[in-house]
Write a protein that holds these residues in place. Structure first.
Motif, short mmCIF file in Angstrom:
data_model
loop_
_atom_site.label_atom_id
_atom_site.label_comp_id
_atom_site.label_asym_id
_atom_site.label_seq_id
_atom_site.Cartn_x
_atom_site.Cartn_y
_atom_site.Cartn_z
N GLN A 6 -18.84 -51.54 57.18
CA GLN A 6 -20.36 -51.87 57.01
C GLN A 6 -20.37 -52.07 55.37
OE1 GLN A 6 -23.14 -49.27 59.05
NE2 GLN A 6 -21.97 -48.27 60.44
N ILE A 7 -19.67 -51.30 54.78
CA ILE A 7 -20.06 -51.50 53.11
C ILE A 7 -18.60 -50.95 52.47
CG2 ILE A 7 -20.88 -49.27 53.05
CD1 ILE A 7 -23.18 -50.73 51.27
N VAL A 8 -18.67 -51.12 51.25
CA VAL A 8 -17.48 -50.79 50.67
C VAL A 8 -17.16 -49.10 50.62
CG1 VAL A 8 -18.62 -50.89 48.42
CG2 VAL A 8 -16.17 -51.23 48.48
N ASN A 9 -16.00 -48.81 50.61
CA ASN A 9 -15.63 -47.32 50.51
C ASN A 9 -16.12 -46.97 51.83
OD1 ASN A 9 -14.40 -47.05 48.11
ND2 ASN A 9 -16.55 -47.00 47.03
N ASP B 233 -20.91 -57.86 52.73
CA ASP B 233 -20.92 -56.31 52.87
C ASP B 233 -20.17 -55.90 53.94
OD1 ASP B 233 -24.37 -55.42 52.05
OD2 ASP B 233 -22.64 -55.57 50.85
N ALA B 234 -20.12 -56.53 55.11
CA ALA B 234 -19.27 -55.89 56.52
C ALA B 234 -18.32 -56.63 56.78
CB ALA B 234 -20.50 -56.14 57.69
N GLU C 250 -11.55 -50.56 49.33
CA GLU C 250 -11.84 -49.82 48.02
C GLU C 250 -12.54 -50.92 47.20
OE1 GLU C 250 -8.00 -49.05 46.51
OE2 GLU C 250 -7.59 -47.46 47.96
N LYS C 251 -12.55 -52.28 47.74
CA LYS C 251 -13.24 -53.26 46.92
C LYS C 251 -14.11 -54.03 47.81
CE LYS C 251 -9.65 -55.20 45.16
NZ LYS C 251 -8.63 -56.22 44.40
N SER D 177 -19.40 -60.38 57.70
CA SER D 177 -20.82 -60.79 57.70
C SER D 177 -21.62 -60.26 56.85
CB SER D 177 -21.54 -60.09 59.07
OG SER D 177 -21.49 -58.68 59.26
N ILE D 178 -22.74 -61.05 56.44
CA ILE D 178 -23.57 -60.96 55.27
C ILE D 178 -23.94 -59.16 55.16
CG2 ILE D 178 -25.67 -61.37 53.99
CD1 ILE D 178 -25.69 -64.03 55.35
N VAL D 179 -24.40 -58.83 56.17
CA VAL D 179 -24.49 -57.23 56.31
C VAL D 179 -24.23 -56.82 57.60
CG1 VAL D 179 -26.57 -57.35 54.74
CG2 VAL D 179 -27.05 -57.81 57.15
N TRP D 180 -24.19 -55.46 57.90
CA TRP D 180 -24.01 -55.15 59.00
C TRP D 180 -25.25 -54.96 60.13
CZ3 TRP D 180 -20.27 -53.40 62.13
CH2 TRP D 180 -20.30 -52.37 63.14
#
Lengths: 114, 115
Positions: free
Chosen positions: A50-53, A30-31, A69-70, A94-97
């Motif tokens: 942190q995440i797309v967009n 995600d991040a 954007e992706k 990283s997998i997530v923030w």
């Protein structure tokens, strides 16, 4: 193989020119992050997403811009407003923030000014 | 603001010597601590991390680090280094407070192990 791909490995910028550094990951993370590394200064955060967009400025965002954007792509543009762009640029994910998340790094892009 | 200090910029050791690389951070609250390593020609990668529990953390390739809260330190150790440990080592901290959680890196220590 899963990982982070940065291109090009070496890039040269002329005065007044914008250049874009590519960062692609196939880890489904995600991040994503952009760091700048200068000799004797460690890594400094330019932008993160942190995440797309979504993306946020880091410590040294002036003269840089990004897009997300992706999920797999986080390109960094070094604009003509960045007066000292010569540095080694590292993209990470990283997998997530999160504060205890492990960062995965690409192999970097060396940007030089002609 | 959080900051990280690595006092040794360049360390040269003979094989089988013991290693200790210093890392101090400045932040009074809860921290997450990391050591990253970059071997010649390879990507920067995680060596070990601490975020809670036992302050003595073990990582890959026989490395360990001890979190000493009272000293704001997270020194990296290895009892006996090998030539293959030649690399650049970065300490990092993430204070993880509020909405802006970022990793702050130290300036790095270049380790050269002589056969």
């Amino acid at each position: 193989d899963g990982g982070i791909t940065q291109s090009p490995k070496y890039l040269f910028r002329k005065e007044g020119q914008n250049v874009t550094l590519s960062c692609e990951q196939n880890l489904n993370h995600d991040a994503m992050y952009w760091y700048r590394q200068d000799p004797g200064q460690g890594l400094r955060l330019i932008y993160y997403s942190q995440i797309v967009n979504d993306f946020q400025k880091g410590d040294i965002a002036e003269g840089y811009s990004v897009s997300r954007e992706k999920k797999e792509s986080f390109p960094l543009t070094v604009t003509s407003a960045q007066k000292n762009p010569t540095a080694f640029y590292l993209c990470a994910s990283s997998i997530v923030w999160g504060a205890n998340e492990k960062l995965f790094f690409g192999s970097g892009t060396q940007l030089s000014v002609l | 603001a959080q900051s990280v200090s690595q006092h040794n910029h360049h360390v040269i050791l003979s094989e089988a010597a013991s290693l200790e690389l210093g890392c101090n951070y400045s932040y009074g609250g809860t921290v997450n601590l990391f050591w990253y390593v970059q071997y010649p020609g390879q990507h920067l990668q995680l060596l070990l991390k601490y975020f809670s529990g036992d302050p003595l953390v073990k990582g890959i390739k026989g490395f360990e680090a001890e979190f000493i809260k009272s000293k704001f330190s997270f020194n990296l150790r290895k009892p006996s280094v090998q030539w293959s440990d030649t690399a650049e080592y970065f300490c990092a901290v993430n204070a993880g407070s509020g909405g802006y959680q970022k990793v702050t890196f130290g300036t790095g220590t270049k380790l050269q192990v002589i056969p």
